[in-house]
Each structure stands twice: as structure tokens, then as C-alpha cells.
Design a protein around this motif. Structure first.
Motif, short mmCIF file in Angstrom:
data_model
loop_
_atom_site.label_atom_id
_atom_site.label_comp_id
_atom_site.label_asym_id
_atom_site.label_seq_id
_atom_site.Cartn_x
_atom_site.Cartn_y
_atom_site.Cartn_z
N ARG A 20 0.83 -1.20 0.00
CA ARG A 20 0.00 0.00 0.00
C ARG A 20 0.87 1.25 0.00
N SER A 51 -1.46 -1.93 -4.23
CA SER A 51 -2.91 -2.11 -4.09
C SER A 51 -3.65 -0.82 -3.78
N ASN A 81 -2.87 -0.96 -11.15
CA ASN A 81 -4.22 -1.52 -11.32
C ASN A 81 -5.21 -0.39 -11.59
#
Lengths: 111, 157
Positions: A20, A51, A81
Motif C-alpha cells: 500500500r 494495491s 491496477n
């Protein structure tokens, strides 16, 4: 937040981020990112395993990108992502720090 | 404001005014998401908005002083709509009045800071600010509609 580096052909440094990129994550890697920013010229940030990213994480990318450009180099982002990319786009950073989803294209952009 | 929510039922979270406390938020959101079936894009947006608003309150509202409280409450409004209410006892600060950083024309012009409130405005579907007698209340609503990038709305009362 984990960070590792790998030297590729053509003088490209691949920086692999894993975890993170929040306040805690950004603080954990800022020192290593600063070292990379001060020593490497062609840098590919591999974000496939990131993420989450917040504003402090954006700062962790922007400062090295500015430093590397100031030394005549270039930094690109690879493989964020969908949600992480939406944060990059919301802050308009993607228009000045290119994002690639194909690894070879990312490497080619640095050479 | 859901006055029935308590820390013990998991619908509330109380933090101390230290940046390290924000690390308690993602696991709390994960539990809420599992309990209420919150879709992953909303979960991401909640995570992002809370990180930005809480860090703002801690750094600016409380000026980095520890030992103050921040309260977060979760509320379900109707199917597919989720609300987080953040309350503090800091001096008046309305994040909706903060100007967005200018759109950069070159890498050198990218602002190193100031993106947090812009992200908050962009990833929430509605934000309401209320000045309380002893602090601030920010109500952030997220609506599941397949995208976190549509329908932004902000209100100040």
C-alpha cells in the motif's frame, strides 16, 4: 510496503513496489526512492503489486520524477491496477509521468 | 448521524490524532465491507477519502498535536449507498473551501502536495460539511454505480 530494484539492459532500473502506497507505505520507502532519484537516470516504477495509493504516495512518485528529469533522465510507471491508475489520473500526474501497461513499451519509452 | 452506532458493534472507529493511527482504518473498512457487501471500488474510495480527510485533520486541524480524538461512523442509507461521518473537535476547517492545485503544464509544475482534498472531492459521490459547536463534521457518501468517477456533489452547511 516493500521496495526492490533490478538493473535491466540499457541502463534501466526497475523499481518494484509491493503493498500500500499510503502514508505509512510512503514513509517506509521515501528514503530509498530518494537514493534512486539521486543516482539513477532511467527508472521504471513497477506498480503491478501496489494495491492502494493516496496523496502521500503520489508525492513519493512525483519528487523522484522531478529530480530524475532535472538530471536529464526519465521515470515511467508500469502496470498500475485500475483503481491506482484512477488516482494517478485524478491528479493529472499521468499526463506528465507516462503510464504503460506493456512492459516492453515501458522499457522502450526510456531508451 | 447514526447515534445508535457504537465502537463495540464495529460501525464506529475512534482514533487518536496521530498519523500512525490512520493505519487502523483499512482493516476497519475491510470488516465493514465484508459485513455489508460493500463493492471493492467503494471500499477503495472510502479508504482513500478517509486517509485524505483524517491526515488533513491531524496535520492542519489539530496542528499535529496528539491526544485529540477523531470519530468515524458508518451508516447505510439505502441499497448501494454508504456513508461515512467524520467528527473532530478541531478549530473550524472546511476542506470543501480548499482550492484544487493548478493543472500542471510540465513535470516541474506538478504540485508536491495539495492533491488530498482534490482526491476526496473526486472519489466521494457527495460531501457535506457542518460546523459543530465544538468541532467539525464531514459526511461522505458513496454510491455503487459501477464507477467511482461519476456524480460528484459537495455541500456546505
Amino acid at each position: 510496503m516493500q521496495i526492490s530494484t533490478e538493473e535491466l539492459e540499457g541502463g534501466v532500473t526497475r523499481v518494484i513496489l509491493d503493498g500500500r502506497l499510503d502514508i505509512v507505505g510512503a514513509q517506509a520507502i521515501d528514503l530509498k526512492m530518494n537514493v534512486i532519484a539521486g543516482t539513477k537516470k532511467l527508472v521504471l516504477i513497477d506498480m503491478q503489486k501496489v494495491s492502494f495509493i493516496g496523496s502521500m504516495g503520489l508525492r513519493t512518485l512525483v519528487i523522484p520524477a522531478q529530480a530524475i528529469k532535472g538530471r536529464g533522465g526519465k521515470l515511467v510507471l508500469f502496470g498500475p491496477n485500475e483503481m491506482v491508475e484512477s488516482v494517478l489520473k485524478s491528479s493529472a500526474i499521468h499526463t506528465l509521468i507516462p503510464i504503460y501497461h506493456e512492459f516492453q513499451s515501458a522499457v522502450a519509452a526510456l531508451q | 448521524m447514526n447515534t445508535h452506532a457504537t465502537e463495540s458493534d464495529g460501525e464506529c472507529l475512534t482514533l487518536e490524532s496521530k498519523l500512525s493511527e490512520i493505519a487502523r482504518v483499512p482493516p476497519w473498512i475491510e470488516k465493514l465491507s465484508a459485513r455489508h457487501g460493500i463493492p471493492s471500488p467503494i471500499q477503495f474510495a472510502m479508504d482513500l477519502c478517509l486517509e485524505e480527510i483524517l491526515s488533513n485533520i491531524i496535520r492542519h486541524g489539530y496542528a499535529g498535536e496528539p491526544n485529540h480524538a477523531l470519530m468515524i461512523h458508518h451508516r447505510i442509507n439505502r441499497e448501494g449507498s454508504f456513508t461515512l461521518v467524520v467528527e473532530d473537535q478541531a478549530p473550524q476547517f472546511n476542506p470543501l473551501l480548499v482550492s484544487d492545485p493548478p493543472v500542471p503544464q510540465s513535470l516541474e509544475e506538478i504540485s508536491r502536495g495539495g492533491h488530498g482534498i482534490k482526491l476526496l472531492k473526486q472519489f466521494a459521490d457527495a460531501i457535506e460539511y457542518e460546523r459543530m459547536s465544538n468541532g467539525n463534521r464531514i459526511t461522505i457518501t458513496f454510491i455503487a454505480h459501477g464507477s467511482t468517477q461519476a456524480g460528484r456533489r459537495t455541500t456546505t452547511t
